[in-house]
Every structure is written in structure tokens, then in C-alpha cells.
Write a protein that holds these residues in place. Structure first.
Motif, PDB file in Angstrom:
ATOM      1  N   GLY A   1       0.834  -1.195   0.000  1.00 40.63           N
ATOM      2  CA  GLY A   1       0.000   0.000   0.000  1.00 40.63           C
ATOM      3  C   GLY A   1       0.865   1.239   0.000  1.00 40.63           C
ATOM      4  O   GLY A   1       1.968   1.244   0.539  1.00 40.63           O
ATOM      5  N   PRO A   2       0.372   2.346  -0.585  1.00 39.55           N
ATOM      6  CA  PRO A   2       1.189   3.552  -0.695  1.00 39.55           C
ATOM      7  C   PRO A   2       1.365   4.314   0.624  1.00 39.55           C
ATOM      8  O   PRO A   2       2.354   5.013   0.797  1.00 39.55           O
ATOM      9  N   GLU A   3       0.432   4.181   1.563  1.00 42.74           N
ATOM     10  CA  GLU A   3       0.550   4.892   2.838  1.00 42.74           C
ATOM     11  C   GLU A   3       1.463   4.114   3.775  1.00 42.74           C
ATOM     12  O   GLU A   3       1.632   2.910   3.645  1.00 42.74           O
ATOM     13  N   THR A   4       2.037   4.808   4.749  1.00 41.40           N
ATOM     14  CA  THR A   4       2.949   4.183   5.705  1.00 41.40           C
ATOM     15  C   THR A   4       2.153   3.513   6.819  1.00 41.40           C
ATOM     16  O   THR A   4       1.401   4.182   7.526  1.00 41.40           O
ATOM     17  N   PRO A   5       2.320   2.187   7.002  1.00 43.10           N
ATOM     18  CA  PRO A   5       1.598   1.510   8.071  1.00 43.10           C
ATOM     19  C   PRO A   5       2.364   1.603   9.388  1.00 43.10           C
ATOM     20  O   PRO A   5       3.455   1.059   9.516  1.00 43.10           O
ATOM     21  N   GLY A   6       1.811   2.347  10.336  1.00 45.11           N
ATOM     22  CA  GLY A   6       2.380   2.340  11.676  1.00 45.11           C
ATOM     23  C   GLY A   6       1.948   1.063  12.364  1.00 45.11           C
ATOM     24  O   GLY A   6       0.846   0.582  12.151  1.00 45.11           O
ATOM     25  N   ILE A   7       2.815   0.492  13.166  1.00 47.61           N
ATOM     26  CA  ILE A   7       2.487  -0.750  13.865  1.00 47.61           C
ATOM     27  C   ILE A   7       2.369  -0.456  15.350  1.00 47.61           C
ATOM     28  O   ILE A   7       3.248   0.169  15.936  1.00 47.61           O
ATOM     29  N   ARG A   8       1.277  -0.907  15.939  1.00 44.15           N
ATOM     30  CA  ARG A   8       1.086  -0.799  17.390  1.00 44.15           C
ATOM     31  C   ARG A   8       1.124  -2.198  17.984  1.00 44.15           C
ATOM     32  O   ARG A   8       0.543  -3.130  17.447  1.00 44.15           O
ATOM     33  N   ILE A   9       1.823  -2.316  19.119  1.00 48.90           N
ATOM     34  CA  ILE A   9       1.910  -3.565  19.880  1.00 48.90           C
ATOM     35  C   ILE A   9       1.316  -3.294  21.256  1.00 48.90           C
ATOM     36  O   ILE A   9       1.524  -2.224  21.827  1.00 48.90           O
ATOM     37  N   ALA A  10       0.592  -4.270  21.796  1.00 45.35           N
ATOM     38  CA  ALA A  10       0.008  -4.121  23.130  1.00 45.35           C
ATOM     39  C   ALA A  10      -0.029  -5.485  23.815  1.00 45.35           C
ATOM     40  O   ALA A  10       0.100  -6.526  23.168  1.00 45.35           O
ATOM     41  N   ASP A  11      -0.226  -5.470  25.115  1.00 47.88           N
ATOM     42  CA  ASP A  11      -0.482  -6.665  25.919  1.00 47.88           C
ATOM     43  C   ASP A  11       0.539  -7.776  25.649  1.00 47.88           C
ATOM     44  O   ASP A  11       0.176  -8.916  25.374  1.00 47.88           O
ATOM     45  N   VAL A  12       1.832  -7.439  25.748  1.00 52.81           N
ATOM     46  CA  VAL A  12       2.878  -8.450  25.576  1.00 52.81           C
ATOM     47  C   VAL A  12       2.942  -9.300  26.845  1.00 52.81           C
ATOM     48  O   VAL A  12       3.069  -8.776  27.949  1.00 52.81           O
ATOM     49  N   THR A  13       2.825 -10.612  26.676  1.00 50.93           N
ATOM     50  CA  THR A  13       2.913 -11.557  27.782  1.00 50.93           C
ATOM     51  C   THR A  13       3.916 -12.653  27.414  1.00 50.93           C
ATOM     52  O   THR A  13       4.477 -12.628  26.312  1.00 50.93           O
ATOM     53  N   THR A  14       4.084 -13.615  28.276  1.00 45.48           N
ATOM     54  CA  THR A  14       4.971 -14.738  27.965  1.00 45.48           C
ATOM     55  C   THR A  14       4.353 -15.664  26.905  1.00 45.48           C
ATOM     56  O   THR A  14       5.045 -16.487  26.323  1.00 45.48           O
ATOM     57  N   ALA A  15       3.054 -15.504  26.632  1.00 42.64           N
ATOM     58  CA  ALA A  15       2.360 -16.360  25.665  1.00 42.64           C
ATOM     59  C   ALA A  15       2.178 -15.714  24.300  1.00 42.64           C
ATOM     60  O   ALA A  15       1.951 -16.405  23.306  1.00 42.64           O
ATOM     61  N   GLY A  16       2.257 -14.372  24.208  1.00 42.68           N
ATOM     62  CA  GLY A  16       2.033 -13.712  22.927  1.00 42.68           C
ATOM     63  C   GLY A  16       1.838 -12.223  23.084  1.00 42.68           C
ATOM     64  O   GLY A  16       2.198 -11.632  24.105  1.00 42.68           O
ATOM     65  N   PHE A  17       1.213 -11.602  22.070  1.00 45.27           N
ATOM     66  CA  PHE A  17       1.015 -10.151  22.071  1.00 45.27           C
ATOM     67  C   PHE A  17      -0.134  -9.784  21.145  1.00 45.27           C
ATOM     68  O   PHE A  17      -0.628 -10.612  20.377  1.00 45.27           O
ATOM     69  N   LEU A  18      -0.554  -8.525  21.226  1.00 47.77           N
ATOM     70  CA  LEU A  18      -1.548  -7.969  20.319  1.00 47.77           C
ATOM     71  C   LEU A  18      -0.846  -7.025  19.352  1.00 47.77           C
ATOM     72  O   LEU A  18       0.103  -6.336  19.730  1.00 47.77           O
ATOM     73  N   ILE A  19      -1.346  -6.968  18.104  1.00 48.14           N
ATOM     74  CA  ILE A  19      -0.739  -6.126  17.082  1.00 48.14           C
ATOM     75  C   ILE A  19      -1.821  -5.563  16.164  1.00 48.14           C
ATOM     76  O   ILE A  19      -2.857  -6.186  15.970  1.00 48.14           O
ATOM     77  N   ARG A  20      -1.568  -4.382  15.618  1.00 47.21           N
ATOM     78  CA  ARG A  20      -2.439  -3.819  14.582  1.00 47.21           C
ATOM     79  C   ARG A  20      -1.684  -2.758  13.810  1.00 47.21           C
ATOM     80  O   ARG A  20      -0.721  -2.178  14.301  1.00 47.21           O
ATOM     81  N   PHE A  21      -2.148  -2.525  12.584  1.00 51.12           N
ATOM     82  CA  PHE A  21      -1.683  -1.375  11.820  1.00 51.12           C
ATOM     83  C   PHE A  21      -2.463  -0.169  12.296  1.00 51.12           C
ATOM     84  O   PHE A  21      -3.656  -0.255  12.591  1.00 51.12           O
ATOM     85  N   ASN A  22      -1.816   0.959  12.363  1.00 50.05           N
ATOM     86  CA  ASN A  22      -2.460   2.226  12.690  1.00 50.05           C
ATOM     87  C   ASN A  22      -1.812   3.243  11.758  1.00 50.05           C
ATOM     88  O   ASN A  22      -0.826   3.866  12.106  1.00 50.05           O
ATOM     89  N   GLU A  23      -2.343   3.320  10.549  1.00 49.91           N
ATOM     90  CA  GLU A  23      -1.699   4.111   9.512  1.00 49.91           C
ATOM     91  C   GLU A  23      -1.232   5.468  10.013  1.00 49.91           C
ATOM     92  O   GLU A  23      -1.942   6.150  10.725  1.00 49.91           O
ATOM     93  N   VAL A  24      -0.020   5.822   9.632  1.00 50.56           N
ATOM     94  CA  VAL A  24       0.596   7.066  10.070  1.00 50.56           C
ATOM     95  C   VAL A  24      -0.120   8.244   9.420  1.00 50.56           C
ATOM     96  O   VAL A  24      -0.450   8.214   8.233  1.00 50.56           O
ATOM     97  N   ARG A  25      -0.362   9.299  10.205  1.00 50.21           N
ATOM     98  CA  ARG A  25      -0.974  10.506   9.653  1.00 50.21           C
ATOM     99  C   ARG A  25       0.013  11.202   8.736  1.00 50.21           C
ATOM    100  O   ARG A  25       1.185  11.331   9.058  1.00 50.21           O
ATOM    101  N   MET A  26      -0.475  11.628   7.601  1.00 50.52           N
ATOM    102  CA  MET A  26       0.383  12.290   6.625  1.00 50.52           C
ATOM    103  C   MET A  26       0.234  13.808   6.767  1.00 50.52           C
ATOM    104  O   MET A  26      -0.791  14.304   7.222  1.00 50.52           O
TER     105      MET A  26
END
Length: 99
Positions: free
Chosen positions: A53-78
Motif C-alpha cells: 500500500g502507498p501509505e505508511t503503516p504504523g504498527i502498534r503492539i500491546a499486551d505483551v505476555t509470555t504467551a504472545g502479544f496484540l498487534i495492529r496497523f495504525n496508519e501514520v498521519r500524513m
């Protein structure tokens, strides 16, 4: 002694930009191939591997544990305007390690 695990996933965002801290309802859960030992402190480093995709995908990480983590794209504001938060599918690689 540090432990390291790696992985990759296909990730896209069909949701609006996440702007409320703590609201992880639009995140994707990633489980580690094997859990890290109980009591470990784990850090996750994600990297976008593709350029679909032409826009820059910002990556957010949350809830890191010993079993895994949460992730999502949060497109960067231009500078030309606000992002709608949506982004096409990209490959995201990640490295997780104990510290």
C-alpha cells in the motif's frame, strides 16, 4: 540467558485509526510458537516486510505476555491530511526476546 523467537503474519487494517489508549478491540492476537518461561520480561520488535500500500503503516503492539502479544496497523498521519486508519494486507515479521 536470553531466549529469542521469531515469526511473521499477514496483517491489514479494515478499522478506523485507533486513537483511544487501552482500547485493543481492533488488534490481532499473536501467540508465540512456545511460551516464554513464567516471570520472563518479553519485548517484541515488529517490522513491515512488504510494500503493498502507498501509505505508511504504523504498527502498534500491546499486551505483551509470555504467551504472545496484540498487534495492529495504525496508519501514520500524513502532512497532507489525516489517515483513515485502513491499510491493505502486508507481511509483518517480528522478533520476541526475553530481557
Amino acid at each position: 540467558m536470553s531466549m529469542i523467537q521469531t515469526g511473521k503474519l499477514q496483517l491489514k487494517s479494515d478499522a478506523a485509526q485507533a486513537t483511544q489508549g487501552g482500547n485493543t478491540s481492533t488488534f490481532t492476537r499473536v501467540s508465540f510458537p512456545a511460551p516464554f518461561p513464567d516471570g520472563s520480561t518479553v519485548v517484541v520488535l515488529p517490522f513491515t516486510q512488504t510494500f503493498n500500500g502507498p501509505e505508511t503503516p504504523g504498527i502498534r503492539i500491546a499486551d505483551v505476555t509470555t504467551a504472545g502479544f496484540l498487534i495492529r496497523f495504525n496508519e501514520v498521519r500524513m502532512s497532507t491530511g489525516a489517515s483513515d486508519g485502513r491499510h491493505v494486507e502486508e507481511t509483518v515479521g517480528w522478533i520476541a526476546s526475553t530481557v
